[in-house]
Design a protein around this motif. Sequence first.
Motif, PDB file in Angstrom:
ATOM      1  N   PRO A   1       0.800  -1.231   0.000  1.00  0.00           N
ATOM      2  CA  PRO A   1       0.000   0.000   0.000  1.00  0.00           C
ATOM      3  C   PRO A   1       0.832   1.279   0.000  1.00  0.00           C
ATOM      4  N   SER A   2       2.044   1.212   0.544  1.00  0.00           N
ATOM      5  CA  SER A   2       2.913   2.397   0.589  1.00  0.00           C
ATOM      6  C   SER A   2       3.459   2.754  -0.786  1.00  0.00           C
ATOM      7  N   GLY A   3       3.335   1.832  -1.759  1.00  0.00           N
ATOM      8  CA  GLY A   3       3.874   2.069  -3.088  1.00  0.00           C
ATOM      9  C   GLY A   3       5.204   1.367  -3.337  1.00  0.00           C
ATOM     10  N   ILE A   4       5.837   0.853  -2.267  1.00  0.00           N
ATOM     11  CA  ILE A   4       7.083   0.104  -2.475  1.00  0.00           C
ATOM     12  C   ILE A   4       6.767  -1.268  -3.057  1.00  0.00           C
ATOM     13  N   GLN A   5       7.759  -1.854  -3.762  1.00  0.00           N
ATOM     14  CA  GLN A   5       7.662  -3.236  -4.202  1.00  0.00           C
ATOM     15  C   GLN A   5       8.570  -4.092  -3.326  1.00  0.00           C
ATOM     16  N   VAL A   6       8.040  -5.187  -2.842  1.00  0.00           N
ATOM     17  CA  VAL A   6       8.799  -6.105  -1.977  1.00  0.00           C
ATOM     18  C   VAL A   6       8.905  -7.458  -2.677  1.00  0.00           C
ATOM     19  N   GLY A   7      10.109  -7.988  -2.715  1.00  0.00           N
ATOM     20  CA  GLY A   7      10.319  -9.298  -3.321  1.00  0.00           C
ATOM     21  C   GLY A   7      11.497  -9.999  -2.680  1.00  0.00           C
ATOM     22  N   LYS A   8      11.928 -11.099  -3.291  1.00  0.00           N
ATOM     23  CA  LYS A   8      13.059 -11.875  -2.782  1.00  0.00           C
ATOM     24  C   LYS A   8      14.058 -12.116  -3.908  1.00  0.00           C
ATOM     25  N   MET A   9      15.340 -12.108  -3.543  1.00  0.00           N
ATOM     26  CA  MET A   9      16.407 -12.401  -4.506  1.00  0.00           C
ATOM     27  C   MET A   9      17.180 -13.621  -4.028  1.00  0.00           C
ATOM     28  N   ARG A  10      17.462 -14.547  -4.950  1.00  0.00           N
ATOM     29  CA  ARG A  10      18.222 -15.758  -4.641  1.00  0.00           C
ATOM     30  C   ARG A  10      19.715 -15.418  -4.588  1.00  0.00           C
ATOM     31  N   VAL A  11      20.385 -15.813  -3.483  1.00  0.00           N
ATOM     32  CA  VAL A  11      21.790 -15.478  -3.273  1.00  0.00           C
ATOM     33  C   VAL A  11      22.562 -16.714  -2.786  1.00  0.00           C
ATOM     34  N   PRO A  12      23.890 -16.737  -2.976  1.00  0.00           N
ATOM     35  CA  PRO A  12      24.685 -17.872  -2.470  1.00  0.00           C
ATOM     36  C   PRO A  12      24.713 -17.883  -0.946  1.00  0.00           C
ATOM     37  N   LEU A  13      25.032 -19.053  -0.385  1.00  0.00           N
ATOM     38  CA  LEU A  13      25.231 -19.146   1.058  1.00  0.00           C
ATOM     39  C   LEU A  13      26.575 -18.554   1.464  1.00  0.00           C
TER      40      LEU A  13
ATOM     41  N   GLY B   1      19.340 -25.798  -2.661  1.00  0.00           N
ATOM     42  CA  GLY B   1      19.699 -26.031  -1.270  1.00  0.00           C
ATOM     43  C   GLY B   1      20.985 -25.337  -0.854  1.00  0.00           C
ATOM     44  N   LEU B   2      21.789 -24.909  -1.828  1.00  0.00           N
ATOM     45  CA  LEU B   2      23.041 -24.207  -1.530  1.00  0.00           C
ATOM     46  C   LEU B   2      22.890 -22.701  -1.662  1.00  0.00           C
ATOM     47  N   THR B   3      21.657 -22.241  -1.713  1.00  0.00           N
ATOM     48  CA  THR B   3      21.374 -20.809  -1.800  1.00  0.00           C
ATOM     49  C   THR B   3      20.416 -20.401  -0.686  1.00  0.00           C
ATOM     50  N   SER B   4      20.271 -19.109  -0.548  1.00  0.00           N
ATOM     51  CA  SER B   4      19.292 -18.549   0.371  1.00  0.00           C
ATOM     52  C   SER B   4      18.555 -17.440  -0.376  1.00  0.00           C
ATOM     53  N   GLN B   5      17.688 -16.746   0.321  1.00  0.00           N
ATOM     54  CA  GLN B   5      17.005 -15.600  -0.271  1.00  0.00           C
ATOM     55  C   GLN B   5      17.128 -14.397   0.650  1.00  0.00           C
ATOM     56  N   LYS B   6      17.210 -13.237   0.045  1.00  0.00           N
ATOM     57  CA  LYS B   6      17.145 -12.020   0.836  1.00  0.00           C
ATOM     58  C   LYS B   6      15.995 -11.170   0.303  1.00  0.00           C
ATOM     59  N   TYR B   7      15.399 -10.399   1.184  1.00  0.00           N
ATOM     60  CA  TYR B   7      14.328  -9.491   0.758  1.00  0.00           C
ATOM     61  C   TYR B   7      14.931  -8.302   0.021  1.00  0.00           C
ATOM     62  N   ILE B   8      14.267  -7.899  -1.022  1.00  0.00           N
ATOM     63  CA  ILE B   8      14.644  -6.668  -1.712  1.00  0.00           C
ATOM     64  C   ILE B   8      13.433  -5.748  -1.755  1.00  0.00           C
ATOM     65  N   VAL B   9      13.700  -4.459  -1.712  1.00  0.00           N
ATOM     66  CA  VAL B   9      12.638  -3.452  -1.744  1.00  0.00           C
ATOM     67  C   VAL B   9      12.969  -2.442  -2.841  1.00  0.00           C
ATOM     68  N   LEU B  10      12.005  -2.193  -3.735  1.00  0.00           N
ATOM     69  CA  LEU B  10      12.159  -1.205  -4.809  1.00  0.00           C
ATOM     70  C   LEU B  10      11.210  -0.049  -4.516  1.00  0.00           C
ATOM     71  N   GLY B  11      11.787   1.111  -4.376  1.00  0.00           N
ATOM     72  CA  GLY B  11      10.967   2.285  -4.078  1.00  0.00           C
ATOM     73  C   GLY B  11      11.196   3.414  -5.069  1.00  0.00           C
ATOM     74  N   ASN B  12      10.444   4.485  -4.874  1.00  0.00           N
ATOM     75  CA  ASN B  12      10.568   5.667  -5.728  1.00  0.00           C
ATOM     76  C   ASN B  12      10.419   6.929  -4.873  1.00  0.00           C
ATOM     77  N   GLY B  13      11.193   6.928  -3.763  1.00  0.00           N
ATOM     78  CA  GLY B  13      11.149   8.087  -2.870  1.00  0.00           C
ATOM     79  C   GLY B  13      10.219   7.922  -1.678  1.00  0.00           C
ATOM     80  N   GLN B  14       9.632   6.729  -1.492  1.00  0.00           N
ATOM     81  CA  GLN B  14       8.699   6.553  -0.388  1.00  0.00           C
ATOM     82  C   GLN B  14       9.406   6.668   0.956  1.00  0.00           C
ATOM     83  N   ILE B  15       8.712   7.270   1.940  1.00  0.00           N
ATOM     84  CA  ILE B  15       9.181   7.296   3.319  1.00  0.00           C
ATOM     85  C   ILE B  15       8.045   6.799   4.208  1.00  0.00           C
ATOM     86  N   ARG B  16       8.446   6.247   5.367  1.00  0.00           N
ATOM     87  CA  ARG B  16       7.422   5.716   6.274  1.00  0.00           C
ATOM     88  C   ARG B  16       6.913   6.839   7.170  1.00  0.00           C
ATOM     89  N   THR B  17       5.607   6.930   7.252  1.00  0.00           N
ATOM     90  CA  THR B  17       4.994   7.990   8.098  1.00  0.00           C
ATOM     91  C   THR B  17       4.202   7.389   9.215  1.00  0.00           C
TER      92      THR B  17
END
Length: 429
Positions: free
Chosen positions: A116-128, A413-429
Amino acid sequence: MRALPKIAHHMSDIKQYMQQVGINARAASRLMAMADTATKNRALIAIAEAIFSSRAQLIAENAKDLSNAKTNGLDAASLDRLTINDKTINEIAEGLQQLAALPDLIGAISDLSYRPSGIQVGKMRVPLGVIGIIYESRPDVTADAAGLCLKSGNAAILRGGSEAIHSNQAIAACVHAGLRAAGLPETAVQVVNTTDRAAVGELITMQEYVDVIVPRGGKSLIARISAEAKVPVIKHLDGICHVYIDAEADIAKAIVIADNAKTHRYGVCNAMETLLVHEKIAAQVLPKLCQIYLDKGVELRGDEAARKIIAAMKIATEEDWRTEYLAPILSIRVVANLDEAIEHINTYSSQHTDSIITENYSKAMRFLREVDSSSVMVNASTRFADGFEYGLGAEIGISTDKIHARGPVGLEGLTSQKYIVLGNGQIRT
């Protein structure tokens, strides 16, 4: 690029040696995480080519290990796991080529959605990061582990058993040749040069440099590592695998599957150790199947109902149901129904691999849902519980844990995931 550490010759050298291995691995892991798909695939193909071209040398070095193993009285199952031949070399190289053909998971973004804030939240696959693999007997693990870690963007520290030291070093030379050919650091895959067991104690406690340990070997090795490790461990202790032949099984199909599950290879973790047969079909199945086993030299141990059908069976004890034989020995029990079969499996299974033979869809689905193992099968041999057979290219091990990875541990199984956030100037209020 850092130089490969020198061989540790004395006890006092071990800690310093392993610390240097860890430093090299951590530095290499950062470069591997940045390596693009084409570079990693070039390395895998180059390693496969080096394996092929070094066929004679690999077999010659393996012969040294086999000679020493026989002198030291290694059992037949261990010798089987230790052996490198033309078939093994072809399988190693094919596994590396298959890995190169698989999609690269690293950097893949999934589950991207707007909030709802306008940010995009997803996951990226990364090495351990840095993966330590400790294994016994099987030198093909050196190539499998190196390839999987390489493709998944990790650095690897490999510590094979002393019985395979010549074979492992010969394979490591092929791995390093492939890494050099692709312009990747040789220290991305380090095979520990010392057979001193103190090196294992260092490896499993180097939290600063190692992100996960994968032990592959006997129960005593894995129990020790699980007890002493300060680094997270992906493991399985036993391979007590079952095949249940249901009353509604195709008898011809059941005999072929149950034969293969036990006798294809004895000294492997996905071999069947206990056969369960429904009482309504036992008198039809057991005489034919047990004759196959007896002809192949398999010792049979059965419960009272099974021994009434096959007099040649020894008496199965409570301990037999809990034993991974890794040998031509099979325990057999006759059960009253599917409920009893599932209860037996969930009581005695090591949660590795269990299979049902049935033509009844509802029973098959119940078995899949209710058997609590890392691989559960319908009308297939337990011998398929393998990363290569599952299309993973290879496996670094089989996990019976329930957290992070379960079953054959391949690239994911040899990877993990991290959260990524894509924004366009959003701030939390």
